[in-house]
Scaffold this active site. Sequence first.
Site, PDB file in Angstrom:
ATOM      1  N   GLU A  79       0.854  -1.185   0.000  1.00 28.15           N
ATOM      2  CA  GLU A  79       0.000   0.000   0.000  1.00 28.15           C
ATOM      3  C   GLU A  79       0.890   1.235   0.000  1.00 28.15           C
ATOM      4  OE1 GLU A  79      -3.606   2.318   2.365  1.00 28.15           O
ATOM      5  OE2 GLU A  79      -2.078   1.285   3.533  1.00 28.15           O
ATOM      6  N   GLU A 117       4.858   4.994   3.628  1.00 29.05           N
ATOM      7  CA  GLU A 117       4.344   6.305   4.074  1.00 29.05           C
ATOM      8  C   GLU A 117       5.555   7.211   4.290  1.00 29.05           C
ATOM      9  OE1 GLU A 117       1.431   8.116   4.689  1.00 29.05           O
ATOM     10  OE2 GLU A 117       2.941   9.584   5.273  1.00 29.05           O
ATOM     11  N   ASP A 120      -2.901  12.022  -1.592  1.00 30.75           N
ATOM     12  CA  ASP A 120      -3.157  13.471  -1.483  1.00 30.75           C
ATOM     13  C   ASP A 120      -3.631  13.997  -2.833  1.00 30.75           C
ATOM     14  OD1 ASP A 120      -2.448  13.757   1.201  1.00 30.75           O
ATOM     15  OD2 ASP A 120      -0.328  13.674   0.673  1.00 30.75           O
ATOM     16  N   LYS A 126      -5.404  22.024  -6.330  1.00 36.48           N
ATOM     17  CA  LYS A 126      -5.133  23.209  -7.159  1.00 36.48           C
ATOM     18  C   LYS A 126      -4.325  22.794  -8.377  1.00 36.48           C
ATOM     19  CE  LYS A 126      -5.407  26.675  -3.645  1.00 36.48           C
ATOM     20  NZ  LYS A 126      -4.705  27.067  -2.464  1.00 36.48           N
TER      21      LYS A 126
END
Length: 486
Positions: free
Chosen positions: A59, A84, A134, A138
């Site tokens: 993952e 991570e 994430d 923008k």
Amino acid sequence: MTTKIKKDLYIPFRWEERRHVFLERFFYIPKKYDSQNHGELLNWSRPEVFGNDLPVFVEFCSGNGQWIVQQAKAHPECNWVAVEMRFERARQIWLRSFGENLTNLYVVCGEALEFLSYYVPPKCIAQSFINFPDPWPKRHHAKHRIVQAPFLRCLSKTMKQGASVTLVTDSPTYRDQMFDEFKQWRSRFEAPFFCTHFPSYGESFFADLWVGKGREIFTYSISMKWIDLPCQPHDSLDWSQQLSLAKTFQSQGERIVWKCNLGIETPFYPLDDEMQFQAASLAMRRFTEHIWPIFQDHTDFVCLYQGTAGFDAFFSWSDKQRSEFERFTDKETPLALPLFCAESFAIYFQMLSHRLPDEAKVLLLFDLTHLKSPMRALQVISKERFEHFSIGFRGMDLPLEGLWWEGTTLYTRKIETTAGVVFPRELCDRIEELLSLDGVKILFESNVSEEWEGLDLLYVIAGSLGVQGMRKLSGFRAAGGEIIEI
Ligand SMILES: C[S@@+](CC[C@H](N)C(=O)[O-])C[C@H]1O[C@@H](n2cnc3c(N)ncnc32)[C@H](O)[C@@H]1O
């Protein structure tokens, strides 16, 4: 230097050291450290990693690890790797795993692309997951998104044959971008290729957060579901490994492409070699009897060929074929050889496919890179020649709908347009012939009289010129020039 103390982790180096560190089922890749100094590829079966050869599920962007810890607990038959980049979150995953006494979860604290690029061996990941990466909503931040071409390139190299990737997001923009990046892969879901309800997928911090706020969650699951079947005379046709992989796909409701490795991509024997043909036929029959009855409903294609469509480049000639070639053409046009070789291969594929079940969709994947021109390519791969097959293309920029392929990825190209071009059979052959003539130069029809200065012979394709063109040619003839129509 700080080290792991009983039930906690601390950043295991001083900033000035910035080195990678292995602790108990925890691998630290420091940010911004000397990129010359990468470590070795991980060996999952080493005792300090997993100590076994169970399939590895990875993952990326694991956050606090809620999802992967659940999965590792529920599926001890797999090894799980959480990647991570933030230390505090990686630490939380490790603590959860430690708290659950898990021995099948390995935590990597580092940047995902860097981890894939330098530490993961090729073809070792069985499945990968990216849950709520994430979104960088923008536009000028979108470059930070993880699902982009460099990441996919590395991911493809490190995934096993048939491995799958599952992506989950609440962002429709990111969902569409993921789809664009992965559109060459095969989705588990029908168009629009994602699902908004995936029961029992598991919970994560962000899944709970967005579901709680009433947002829609998009799950996109795709894979390279190819199974290679060794089919050459020296192969045992045992295929037990392939069968168990296929069973896994079947249990997951996946669809399969069987790739028969017959060695036809680079044959060192003429196609009329009886022994080679018998060996290939045996493999086809074995497929029909042992694989098809079990996996028929999960099979997309049986692929017999994946290689160049320039068959003449490696054609092995026998005396019989030479005389057939003489019968095939009474004049040596430039296309005669490639077309004869393509025809011979088409017949060979046809004979092999007769040994396969009637309902099987037989796939041929052609690489057009080495065909000299689009005209030649289109003639070689003509639908007429390969009418009983599903054919896929790569290697040439042609506005052609249908299947296209790249590596192990297969996708359907649809061209949004309201106009089409009818590709003629005859004319192309003759244009090829004209262009291959020695000692000629090209004249454009509109400028033919301005450009014929010094010429006493013109070749034209019969019936191809307009009224103006024909009138100009009469002038050429009247001035003593010769015109040959082909
Ligand atoms: C929105 S959170 C999702 C966490 C978790 N998957 C969940 O569903 O709760 C995204 C996580 O990805 C991590 N992340 C972002 N980019 C990364 C990268 N390039 N490599 C590794 N981790 C990354 C972030 O630190 C963050 O923890």
